[in-house]
Motif scaffolding. Structure first.
Motif, PDB file in Angstrom:
ATOM      1  N   SER A 104       0.833  -1.206   0.000  1.00  0.00           N
ATOM      2  CA  SER A 104       0.000   0.000   0.000  1.00  0.00           C
ATOM      3  C   SER A 104       0.865   1.252   0.000  1.00  0.00           C
ATOM      4  O   SER A 104       0.581   2.229  -0.716  1.00  0.00           O
ATOM      5  CB  SER A 104      -0.922  -0.007   1.218  1.00  0.00           C
ATOM      6  OG  SER A 104      -1.818  -1.101   1.192  1.00  0.00           O
ATOM      7  N   ILE A 105       1.928   1.254   0.801  1.00  0.00           N
ATOM      8  CA  ILE A 105       2.840   2.408   0.839  1.00  0.00           C
ATOM      9  C   ILE A 105       3.504   2.596  -0.519  1.00  0.00           C
ATOM     10  O   ILE A 105       3.629   3.720  -1.021  1.00  0.00           O
ATOM     11  CB  ILE A 105       3.893   2.218   1.950  1.00  0.00           C
ATOM     12  CG1 ILE A 105       3.214   2.227   3.328  1.00  0.00           C
ATOM     13  CG2 ILE A 105       4.962   3.298   1.870  1.00  0.00           C
ATOM     14  CD1 ILE A 105       4.133   1.841   4.465  1.00  0.00           C
ATOM     15  N   THR A 106       3.925   1.491  -1.133  1.00  0.00           N
ATOM     16  CA  THR A 106       4.551   1.560  -2.458  1.00  0.00           C
ATOM     17  C   THR A 106       3.580   2.125  -3.488  1.00  0.00           C
ATOM     18  O   THR A 106       3.943   2.992  -4.290  1.00  0.00           O
ATOM     19  CB  THR A 106       5.034   0.167  -2.889  1.00  0.00           C
ATOM     20  OG1 THR A 106       6.018  -0.298  -1.968  1.00  0.00           O
ATOM     21  CG2 THR A 106       5.615   0.203  -4.294  1.00  0.00           C
ATOM     22  N   ALA A 107       2.332   1.640  -3.463  1.00  0.00           N
ATOM     23  CA  ALA A 107       1.336   2.107  -4.423  1.00  0.00           C
ATOM     24  C   ALA A 107       1.031   3.587  -4.223  1.00  0.00           C
ATOM     25  O   ALA A 107       0.901   4.345  -5.194  1.00  0.00           O
ATOM     26  CB  ALA A 107       0.058   1.278  -4.291  1.00  0.00           C
ATOM     27  N   LEU A 108       0.941   4.017  -2.972  1.00  0.00           N
ATOM     28  CA  LEU A 108       0.655   5.419  -2.655  1.00  0.00           C
ATOM     29  C   LEU A 108       1.784   6.321  -3.151  1.00  0.00           C
ATOM     30  O   LEU A 108       1.542   7.365  -3.789  1.00  0.00           O
ATOM     31  CB  LEU A 108       0.468   5.583  -1.147  1.00  0.00           C
ATOM     32  CG  LEU A 108       0.061   6.970  -0.659  1.00  0.00           C
ATOM     33  CD1 LEU A 108      -1.404   7.222  -0.949  1.00  0.00           C
ATOM     34  CD2 LEU A 108       0.323   7.120   0.838  1.00  0.00           C
ATOM     35  N   THR A 109       3.009   5.920  -2.866  1.00  0.00           N
ATOM     36  CA  THR A 109       4.175   6.713  -3.266  1.00  0.00           C
ATOM     37  C   THR A 109       4.287   6.797  -4.783  1.00  0.00           C
ATOM     38  O   THR A 109       4.552   7.873  -5.343  1.00  0.00           O
ATOM     39  CB  THR A 109       5.451   6.093  -2.674  1.00  0.00           C
ATOM     40  OG1 THR A 109       5.328   6.007  -1.248  1.00  0.00           O
ATOM     41  CG2 THR A 109       6.667   6.915  -3.022  1.00  0.00           C
ATOM     42  N   LYS A 110       4.055   5.697  -5.445  1.00  0.00           N
ATOM     43  CA  LYS A 110       4.143   5.658  -6.910  1.00  0.00           C
ATOM     44  C   LYS A 110       3.076   6.551  -7.535  1.00  0.00           C
ATOM     45  O   LYS A 110       3.351   7.297  -8.483  1.00  0.00           O
ATOM     46  CB  LYS A 110       4.002   4.215  -7.395  1.00  0.00           C
ATOM     47  CG  LYS A 110       4.126   4.050  -8.899  1.00  0.00           C
ATOM     48  CD  LYS A 110       4.014   2.576  -9.294  1.00  0.00           C
ATOM     49  CE  LYS A 110       4.104   2.416 -10.805  1.00  0.00           C
ATOM     50  NZ  LYS A 110       3.980   0.980 -11.206  1.00  0.00           N
ATOM     51  N   PHE A 111       1.864   6.480  -7.017  1.00  0.00           N
ATOM     52  CA  PHE A 111       0.776   7.271  -7.578  1.00  0.00           C
ATOM     53  C   PHE A 111       1.001   8.761  -7.331  1.00  0.00           C
ATOM     54  O   PHE A 111       0.740   9.598  -8.205  1.00  0.00           O
ATOM     55  CB  PHE A 111      -0.555   6.831  -6.957  1.00  0.00           C
ATOM     56  CG  PHE A 111      -1.766   7.501  -7.557  1.00  0.00           C
ATOM     57  CD1 PHE A 111      -2.183   7.204  -8.839  1.00  0.00           C
ATOM     58  CD2 PHE A 111      -2.488   8.433  -6.826  1.00  0.00           C
ATOM     59  CE1 PHE A 111      -3.302   7.823  -9.401  1.00  0.00           C
ATOM     60  CE2 PHE A 111      -3.607   9.057  -7.365  1.00  0.00           C
ATOM     61  CZ  PHE A 111      -4.015   8.747  -8.664  1.00  0.00           C
ATOM     62  N   ARG A 112       1.509   9.098  -6.163  1.00  0.00           N
ATOM     63  CA  ARG A 112       1.801  10.502  -5.855  1.00  0.00           C
ATOM     64  C   ARG A 112       2.851  11.053  -6.826  1.00  0.00           C
ATOM     65  O   ARG A 112       2.722  12.179  -7.323  1.00  0.00           O
ATOM     66  CB  ARG A 112       2.291  10.626  -4.413  1.00  0.00           C
ATOM     67  CG  ARG A 112       2.524  12.062  -3.959  1.00  0.00           C
ATOM     68  CD  ARG A 112       3.175  12.103  -2.602  1.00  0.00           C
ATOM     69  NE  ARG A 112       3.368  13.470  -2.139  1.00  0.00           N
ATOM     70  CZ  ARG A 112       4.350  13.867  -1.358  1.00  0.00           C
ATOM     71  NH1 ARG A 112       5.259  12.982  -0.938  1.00  0.00           N
ATOM     72  NH2 ARG A 112       4.453  15.132  -0.984  1.00  0.00           N
ATOM     73  N   CYS A 113       3.864  10.261  -7.077  1.00  0.00           N
ATOM     74  CA  CYS A 113       4.902  10.694  -8.027  1.00  0.00           C
ATOM     75  C   CYS A 113       4.334  10.849  -9.437  1.00  0.00           C
ATOM     76  O   CYS A 113       4.697  11.777 -10.178  1.00  0.00           O
ATOM     77  CB  CYS A 113       6.056   9.691  -8.038  1.00  0.00           C
ATOM     78  SG  CYS A 113       7.048   9.698  -6.527  1.00  0.00           S
ATOM     79  N   ALA A 114       3.439   9.950  -9.839  1.00  0.00           N
ATOM     80  CA  ALA A 114       2.823  10.028 -11.163  1.00  0.00           C
ATOM     81  C   ALA A 114       1.987  11.294 -11.293  1.00  0.00           C
ATOM     82  O   ALA A 114       2.009  11.971 -12.332  1.00  0.00           O
ATOM     83  CB  ALA A 114       1.970   8.791 -11.415  1.00  0.00           C
ATOM     84  N   LEU A 115       1.245  11.649 -10.247  1.00  0.00           N
ATOM     85  CA  LEU A 115       0.461  12.884 -10.269  1.00  0.00           C
ATOM     86  C   LEU A 115       1.367  14.106 -10.347  1.00  0.00           C
ATOM     87  O   LEU A 115       1.059  15.075 -11.052  1.00  0.00           O
ATOM     88  CB  LEU A 115      -0.422  12.972  -9.020  1.00  0.00           C
ATOM     89  CG  LEU A 115      -1.653  12.073  -8.957  1.00  0.00           C
ATOM     90  CD1 LEU A 115      -2.428  12.331  -7.664  1.00  0.00           C
ATOM     91  CD2 LEU A 115      -2.562  12.284 -10.158  1.00  0.00           C
TER      92      LEU A 115
END
Length: 346
Positions: A304-315
């Protein structure tokens, strides 16, 4: 001062039923085609507002959500020596400022029909008006200026209020709170349980004295909330110190307090394992899109932390930075709740 404070929390809760639907089962939502557990924003705000954290940090600066202000006024008048019939009539007049009063023939004639969020200053003003009535003055409660557009009720400033009887005194909430959802697919399970009669003897049947079922679920929840700090300051009449205290209490409560449903049966007192706080003037945005596709694997928190961090960077790559500054608490890795609270109060 940056206008917006955004919080993103990931919290694991063991088997629990903290927030129930009308059938007694844990609340759920279909997200990304997958069933998730859900904690409603109403349940979360209620848990925070009634937590010891708020009670301690904001003592004297909390409103009361009630239908019973008229009873408080009535009892005050009776204690002051006013006869019962006159006390009820006066209490109905004053309570009617806060909402539609019940019929005079109702068994509780001084209550209003709706719950009203009443600030400490408004309660004080209502009782002061009652004292003037006891002194023999003739007053019109509607024209007495009992309601406030700004006050020191931090919970009203954060979560807002609606006064159907007088919309001019509605308060726009400075804090927006999303429903918390699990980052992954969840199946609600059922616990079949029994209770044994302690006084039943071995000579009797071996059956239980009671049979029942309780639904529960477990998972990693993502919670998002956003505070408009400029609006919070306005709601509190410009009291910057109180606004900072309110923000600190909100952050601590969001990380540590949960809805109380079935807690005696499950003791699901979770703590946020990951907390991202962001400050800036940019348009707020949730990071719930990180979990539109449910995470999988043996370590759901790490995924979940990995997915959150990745999505934040994509945004960030697509839209630019979502904030000017941030702080992260990751249990066992970096930061602390105290650090994040200090950052949010600043």
């Amino acid at each position: 001062m940056s206008r917006f404070l955004q919080l993103h929390l990931l919290t694991f809760f063991p088997p629990a039923n903290m927030n129930r639907d009308d059938t007694g089962r844990p609340k759920t939502a279909i997200v990304g085609g997958a069933p998730r557990l859900r904690l409603s924003s109403q349940a979360l705000k209620r848990a925070w507002r009634t937590s010891p954290i708020f009670a301690t940090a904001l003592a004297g600066h909390m409103g009361q959500r009630t239908q019973r202000m008229g009873e408080v006024v009535r009892d005050h008048l009776l204690a002051g020596g006013m006869v019962a019939e006159a006390a009820i009539a006066a209490a109905r007049d004053i309570a009617g400022v806060f909402g539609k009063i019940k019929d005079a023939k109702d068994k509780e004639p001084t209550r209003i029909e709706q719950l009203a969020f009443i600030a400490p200053e408004e309660r004080t003003a209502a009782l002061a008006l009652a004292d003037r009535l006891l002194a023999g003055e003739k007053l019109d409660a509607k024209a007495a200026g009992l309601l406030r557009t700004a006050d020191t009720a931090a919970d009203i400033a954060l979560f807002g209020r609606m006064l159907a009887a007088d919309p001019d005194y509605n308060r726009e909430a400075a804090a927006q709170v999303a429903h918390a959802i699990t980052t992954h697919r969840v199946t609600v399970e059922d616990d079949y349980y029994t209770a044994v009669d302690d006084l039943k003897t071995s000579a009797e049947d071996a059956g239980a004295g009671f049979l029942g079922e309780a639904a529960f679920g477990s998972g990693v929840f993502y919670l998002y909330l956003c505070v408009d700090r400029a609006l919070l300051l306005k709601n509190l009449g410009g009291d910057a110190a109180l606004a900072a205290t309110a923000v600190g209490a909100l952050v601590e409560a969001a990380a540590t307090a949960a809805p109380r449903g079935k807690q005696n049966s499950f003791a699901a007192h979770g703590r946020a394992e990951y907390l991202l706080a962001e400050r800036g003037d940019q348009q707020p945005r949730t990071l719930a899109g990180a979990f539109a596709r449910p995470v999988t694997g043996e370590d759901l928190m790490a995924q979940s932390i990995t997915a959150l961090t990745k999505f934040r960077c994509a945004l960030k790559d697509a839209y630019g930075p979502g904030s000017d500054d941030d702080r992260i608490m990751h249990v066992g890795a970096k930061g602390s709740l105290a650090d994040v609270i200090a950052f949010c109060r600043d």
